[in-house]
Scaffold this active site. Structure first.
Site, PDB file in Angstrom:
ATOM      1  CD  GLU A  39     -14.960 -54.744  55.414  1.00 15.87           C
ATOM      2  OE1 GLU A  39     -14.678 -55.497  54.447  1.00 15.87           O
ATOM      3  OE2 GLU A  39     -14.557 -53.575  55.497  1.00 15.87           O
ATOM      4  CG  HIS A  41     -17.357 -43.890  52.588  1.00 20.15           C
ATOM      5  ND1 HIS A  41     -17.081 -44.364  51.338  1.00 20.15           N
ATOM      6  CD2 HIS A  41     -16.387 -44.394  53.395  1.00 20.15           C
ATOM      7  CE1 HIS A  41     -15.985 -45.112  51.384  1.00 20.15           C
ATOM      8  NE2 HIS A  41     -15.552 -45.154  52.612  1.00 20.15           N
TER       9      HIS A  41
END
Lengths: 322, 334
Positions: free
Chosen positions: B70, B139
């Site tokens: 990322e 998450h």
């Protein structure tokens, strides 16, 4: 490296326990009783066990989202793990972590991890602590092929080398980062090729072969313990299930897993090797198979009826208690 | 008007803009899926299928799978945005911002200002947020307030399929970096969505319903809770205004202040932690600018100040509930 009969039995028991644990989770998850996401390690057992057989409680490991096998290999309590995956109060993390965050610091298991590339920097820290505290411990980061491409991994490889840390980076290349092929996502032929750029040994291993992993890991760990610095091991292996349970895996080839199970199964390879060499009898291994099955049956049965956390637990352990 | 899911509305917005403008590209981990693998291409279309079909229509030069990196590919999206492309980059779970935040808040978010107004950075960062899927601490978070804190970054939080399509088109056409928050528990929710392209402007709140007693400002998925609470309270003769800001940066302060001035009472419903949250921010704006019209203390309904727990029993306690909103409204009326 010559393994004793007890060591061979232990290696097989641990690998078989992981396999039973994961195969059973595959079945139980499909019933809908297990909350959240699970990522199964079935097929990769020889890697975690081949490495962790060399470790004791002073040694630390950091794992990935696919962490159950590493936990078991590092000695985490199987009942506590199963209870955690079911979200129970007596789980290893009191039901607050779940599959992706199982940890047991007393066993040197610094956690599965929900963040790809989260583990390697932690392992540099654990290596630094071991070195400065003089524990003689080593620190191992398990990383997937996906995680091998993260910046945090590259930075950690460099840092471990610059600081000459007792760290080993084990890249478990199972061929897919989620659905993306590692043959495409890793720009060099092998992830292990990168080690030379960080001035450390890099070795490619058949990750289905327990003995190959055990031997290579043993050398790297011995070197690290003696102050010889970090190493990178790349275990080429395969996962038998999807990225997560529920993944349709349309990115895989036809019968890919079936063929792997028939030809490259780490448990079958281990069995063949030790029985042909006369090191263990088939009956020894059969007994272990039955014991592992019974152990996992027991763990699941206990987890299913264990009490969940209560409202009073919601706000505990955010900070230290005084 | 055809019924479409939140997922389909976002997909349709991206596909339409990609047809209209060849500089629009999509990139991220598994946005196509199966790259380099022996099986199907377009195997995933993102982990929850939001980009499914884009690879098939637009091919691998415009729908780019990435390695798991990322920090690299979100930085690359910022670089491409400031040099002529309009990237839509997928951060997947907003929890992953930790490994790439620099590209968004120090780079893309500051280019226009730092470079004396000479830079255009038409970057869209798509990301999933929210609890409820038993996905545990890394998450499930609700982190739009972190991006809202940063000048130069726009933050969009659609609460329904219609707004999702219009806000996505606006995000793609906008010449500033936008972080587009998709609640992962809302993808299958359906509503009327026109086939044609349309935009929902930034900084214009939607007054979902008008009432007389209490103003509820709710964000993202929480708009549905607010509406349900307002329905229940109406049975007891309590009449609520519900405001959906739709974008939290820019924030439509004017509409919020007008509505609070009309009712004299404010409840803010925000799925994030309470400290330094949108709930805190909106409360402070109203406390300062509409102080004299307030008839009661402002109430905030948020998640508690703890990480998102895994066990279902704890996660259910963690997420704000309709009853919490009703209780907060009643406290302002007491």
């Amino acid at each position: 490296m010559q393994l004793s009969r007890d060591e061979l039995l232990k290696a097989y028991t641990t690998m078989r326990t992981i396999r039973e644990f994961e195969e059973r989770l595959h079945v139980e998850f499909a019933t809908g009783e297990i909350p959240g996401f699970v990522h199964l390690y079935a097929g990769e057992e020889a890697s975690g066990v081949g490495v962790c057989m060399h470790l004791d409680d002073r040694d630390r490991i950091a794992s990935t989202h696919r962490g159950h096998g590493h936990c078991i290999a590092k000695g985490c309590d199987v009942d506590g793990m199963m209870a955690e995956i079911y979200g129970r109060k007596d789980g290893l993390c009191a039901g607050k972590g779940g599959s992706m965050h199982i940890a047991d610091l007393d066993k040197g298991m610094m956690g599965a991890n929900g963040i790809v590339g989260g583990g390697p920097p932690l392992i540099c820290g654990a290596g630094l602590a071991a070195k400065q505290l003089g524990t003689g411990g080593v620190a191992i980061a398990f990383v997937g092929d996906g995680g091998s491409n993260q910046g945090t991994t590259f930075e950690s490889l460099n840092l471990a080398s610059v600081w000459n840390l007792p760290c080993i980076f084990v890249i478990e290349n199972n061929g897919y980062a989620e659905s993306t092929s590692s043959k495409w996502s890793i720009a060099c032929d092998d992830a292990a090729d990168r080690a030379s750029g960080f001035n450390m040994p890099g070795v490619v291993i058949d990750g289905h072969d327990f003995f190959a992993v055990y031997e290579a890991a043993g050398e790297a760990i011995k070197r690290a313990r003696e102050g010889g610095g970090p190493s990178l091991l790349e275990c080429k292996l395969n996962r038998y299930y999807g990225h997560f349970e529920g993944d349709a895996q349309t990115y895989r080839g036809p019968d890919e897993v079936k063929k792997l199970r028939e030809s490259r199964d780490c448990l079958a390879m281990f069995r063949e090797r030790v029985t042909e060499a006369g090191l263990l009898d088939a009956s020894d291994l059969d007994a272990i198979d039955s014991e592992a099955e019974a152990q996992i049956d027991g763990a699941v049965a206990k987890a299913k009826v264990a009490p969940p956390p209560t409202a009073a637990d919601l706000l505990t352990d955010v900070y230290v208690s005084y | 008007m055809p019924m479409k899911s939140y997922r389909a509305a976002i997909n349709e917005a991206m596909a339409g803009e990609m047809r209209r403008d060849s500089s629009v590209i999509v990139m991220g981990e598994d946005v196509s899926g199966g790259t380099g693998a022996p099986g199907e291409d377009d195997a995933w279309g993102g982990p929850l299928g939001v980009t499914k079909g884009l690879h098939t229509e637009f091919g691998p030069t415009r729908v780019l799978d990435t390695p798991i990196a990322e920090g690299g590919f979100i930085g690359a999206a910022a670089g491409a945005a400031v040099t002529g492309m309009r990237p839509i980059v997928d951060l997947m779970f907003v929890d992953f911002l930790g490994v790439c935040f620099d590209a968004i808040y120090n780079q893309a978010g500051k280019f226009r200002y730092m470079f004396g107004g000479k830079a255009e950075t038409p970057l869209v960062v798509r990301t999933m947020y929210g609890a409820g899927l038993r996905a545990a601490s890394q998450h499930s978070q609700v982190l739009y307030s972190l991006f809202t804190h940063v000048p130069g970054v726009k933050v969009v939080v659609p609460s329904n399929p219609y707004d999702a399509k219009g806000l996505m088109i606006q995000s793609i056409r906008d010449n500033d970096p936008v972080v587009f928050f998709e609640h992962k528990a809302m993808y299958d929710e359906e509503a009327d969505v026109p086939d044609e392209a349309y935009t929902v402007p930034f900084g214009e709140a939607n007054v979902v319903r008008e009432g007389e007693d209490v103003t509820i400002v709710a964000i993202g998925k929480m708009v549905h809770l607010a509406n349900e609470a307002a329905d229940n309270l109406a049975n007891d003769g309590i009449s609520c205004t519900v405001i959906d800001p739709r974008t939290v940066s820019p924030l439509d302060e004017e509409t919020i202040l007008e509505e609070v001035e009309a009712t004299g009472r404010l409840v803010v419903v925000d799925e994030s932690h309470p400290r330094c949250s949108m709930a805190a921010d909106i409360s402070s704006i109203v406390a300062q600018k509409a102080f004299k019209s307030l008839k009661a203390a402002i109430e905030k309904v948020t998640a508690p100040h703890c990480p998102v727990p895994f066990a279902p029993e704890l996660e259910d306690l963690y997420i704000p509930k309709v009853e919490d909103v009703e209780a907060a409204v009643r406290r302002t009326m007491a």
